[in-house]
Design a protein around this motif. Structure first.
Motif, PDB file in Angstrom:
ATOM      1  N   UNK A  19       0.758  -1.073   0.192  1.00  0.00           N
ATOM      2  CA  UNK A  19       0.127  -0.123  -0.092  1.00  0.00           C
ATOM      3  C   UNK A  19       0.695   1.398  -0.170  1.00  0.00           C
ATOM      4  N   UNK A  20       2.039   1.214   0.341  1.00  0.00           N
ATOM      5  CA  UNK A  20       2.767   2.531   0.484  1.00  0.00           C
ATOM      6  C   UNK A  20       4.150   2.191  -0.141  1.00  0.00           C
ATOM      7  N   UNK A  21       4.279   1.826  -1.599  1.00  0.00           N
ATOM      8  CA  UNK A  21       5.245   1.905  -2.354  1.00  0.00           C
ATOM      9  C   UNK A  21       5.959   3.276  -2.165  1.00  0.00           C
ATOM     10  N   UNK A  26       8.832   7.047 -12.503  1.00  0.00           N
ATOM     11  CA  UNK A  26      10.126   7.346 -12.934  1.00  0.00           C
ATOM     12  C   UNK A  26      10.275   8.574 -13.710  1.00  0.00           C
ATOM     13  N   UNK A  27       9.086   9.238 -14.007  1.00  0.00           N
ATOM     14  CA  UNK A  27       8.967  10.257 -14.986  1.00  0.00           C
ATOM     15  C   UNK A  27       8.003  11.147 -14.607  1.00  0.00           C
ATOM     16  N   UNK A  28       8.347  12.597 -14.830  1.00  0.00           N
ATOM     17  CA  UNK A  28       7.416  13.658 -14.624  1.00  0.00           C
ATOM     18  C   UNK A  28       6.810  14.379 -15.732  1.00  0.00           C
ATOM     19  N   UNK A  60       3.216   7.437 -12.425  1.00  0.00           N
ATOM     20  CA  UNK A  60       2.688   6.233 -11.973  1.00  0.00           C
ATOM     21  C   UNK A  60       1.987   6.767 -10.619  1.00  0.00           C
ATOM     22  N   UNK A  61       1.058   6.435 -10.377  1.00  0.00           N
ATOM     23  CA  UNK A  61       0.443   6.683  -9.063  1.00  0.00           C
ATOM     24  C   UNK A  61      -0.804   8.041  -9.104  1.00  0.00           C
ATOM     25  N   UNK A  62      -1.988   7.804  -8.305  1.00  0.00           N
ATOM     26  CA  UNK A  62      -2.662   8.809  -8.197  1.00  0.00           C
ATOM     27  C   UNK A  62      -3.256   8.889  -6.796  1.00  0.00           C
ATOM     28  N   UNK A  63      -3.511  10.070  -6.115  1.00  0.00           N
ATOM     29  CA  UNK A  63      -4.243   9.951  -4.914  1.00  0.00           C
ATOM     30  C   UNK A  63      -3.185   9.278  -3.969  1.00  0.00           C
ATOM     31  N   UNK A  64      -2.029   9.590  -3.754  1.00  0.00           N
ATOM     32  CA  UNK A  64      -1.298   8.675  -2.762  1.00  0.00           C
ATOM     33  C   UNK A  64      -1.515   8.924  -1.460  1.00  0.00           C
ATOM     34  N   UNK A 104      -4.204  14.605  -6.276  1.00  0.00           N
ATOM     35  CA  UNK A 104      -4.177  13.580  -7.263  1.00  0.00           C
ATOM     36  C   UNK A 104      -2.573  13.218  -7.485  1.00  0.00           C
ATOM     37  N   UNK A 105      -2.072  14.320  -7.578  1.00  0.00           N
ATOM     38  CA  UNK A 105      -0.619  14.117  -8.393  1.00  0.00           C
ATOM     39  C   UNK A 105       0.671  14.579  -7.463  1.00  0.00           C
TER      40      UNK A 105
END
Ligand SMILES: *[C@@H]1O[C@H](CO)[C@@H](O)[C@H](O)[C@H]1NC(C)=O
Ligand SMILES: *[C@@H]1O[C@H](CO)[C@@H](O)[C@H](O)[C@H]1NC(C)=O
Ligand SMILES: *[C@@H]1O[C@H](CO)[C@@H](O)[C@H](O)[C@H]1NC(C)=O
Length: 239
Positions: A19-21, A26-28, A60-64, A104-105
């Protein structure tokens, strides 16, 4: 009992890991939008004729992290620039757009130390936006909002050549079977240490073929290289 506890702990540890990688991107992607096109889709009334920021998005990832609340007083010093460079085209008086982008980001970007606060995240986005200065680069190549259509390759080649990296151009298809597309969004990609890199244009989203396009709903998709591009001047999409 002991065995049960062991399983429970093992499961808890495994799920916490999943759940918490940390820093899994790797990119923006620095996304700009063209207010006239955006407002043609969303029915807003913008008088802005510069490319403005849409967001700075990890790939990679949303709403972390939903507990990391947006707090505008942490970016007080950035607000004059935010209002100019990253305006909320739908509700210009409110911080809603920035709050949305943060949850979100930003909360995902913040997994990297270089972006691990609201101030770092928003100020880095602004810094990159000014550094790439997309607006001036387009003007430099004489690509200006115009009633004339552009060849897609002309725009893509000019800006890719300038930056030495592949940018992603996104368009709106105005109606079924339209013989032109409207330039709306441009993405510029960076490595996690903020060097320019190629955006992927093909892997996740392919340019749609004409039978798909006929059913397309309004929205940004990768521009079709074979279709003339309309880069709309201010207020030309509504009356
Ligand atoms: C989420 O954000 C809160 C508030 O900043 C922080 O205390 C917490 O450590 C964060 N959680 C993760 C998994 O990063
Ligand atoms: C927002 O940040 C300011 C400045 O650090 C702080 O004083 C305030 O308590 C924060 N507000 C909330 C709701 O966390
Ligand atoms: C276009 O897309 C449709 C629907 O997905 C597909 O059936 C068709 O084969 C595609 N045509 C070409 C030329 O790729």
């Amino acid at each position: 009992m002991k065995l049960f506890l062991f399983h429970f702990l093992a499961a808890a540890t495994a799920s916490a890991f999943v759940l918490s990688p940390r820093h899994t991107w790797s990119k923006l992607i620095l996304t700009h939008h063209w207010p006239t096109t955006f407002c043609g889709m969303e029915k807003c009334h913008s008088k802005i004729d510069t490319w403005t920021l849409h967001g700075l998005w990890p790939n990679n990832g949303n709403d972390c992290n939903s507990t990391w609340h947006f707090n505008i007083s942490l970016i007080e010093d950035l607000l004059p620039d935010m209002e100019k460079s990253w305006p909320d085209l739908l509700s210009p008086e409110s911080p809603k757009f920035w709050k949305y982008e943060w949850y979100k980001h930003g909360t995902c970007a913040a997994q990297a130390e270089s972006l691990n606060s609201q101030h770092k995240y928003f100020s880095k986005a602004l810094e990159l936006y000014h550094k790439v200065d997309l607006d001036s680069v387009l003007k430099k190549f004489n690509i200006n909002p115009s009633k004339q259509y552009y060849q897609f390759d002309h725009i893509q080649e000019a800006i890719d050549g300038f930056y030495g990296a592949k940018l992603k151009l996104q368009c709106v298809h105005p109606s079924r079977n339209a013989d032109y597309q409207i330039l709306g969004q441009i993405e510029i990609c960076f490595t996690s240490d903020f060097s320019l890199m190629d955006c992927e244009r093909e892997t996740r989203e392919k340019p749609v073929n004409s039978s798909v396009k006929a059913q397309a709903k309004p929205g940004f998709i990768v521009c079709d290289p074979g279709v003339p591009v309309y880069y709309p001047p201010l207020m030309s999409l509504h009356h």
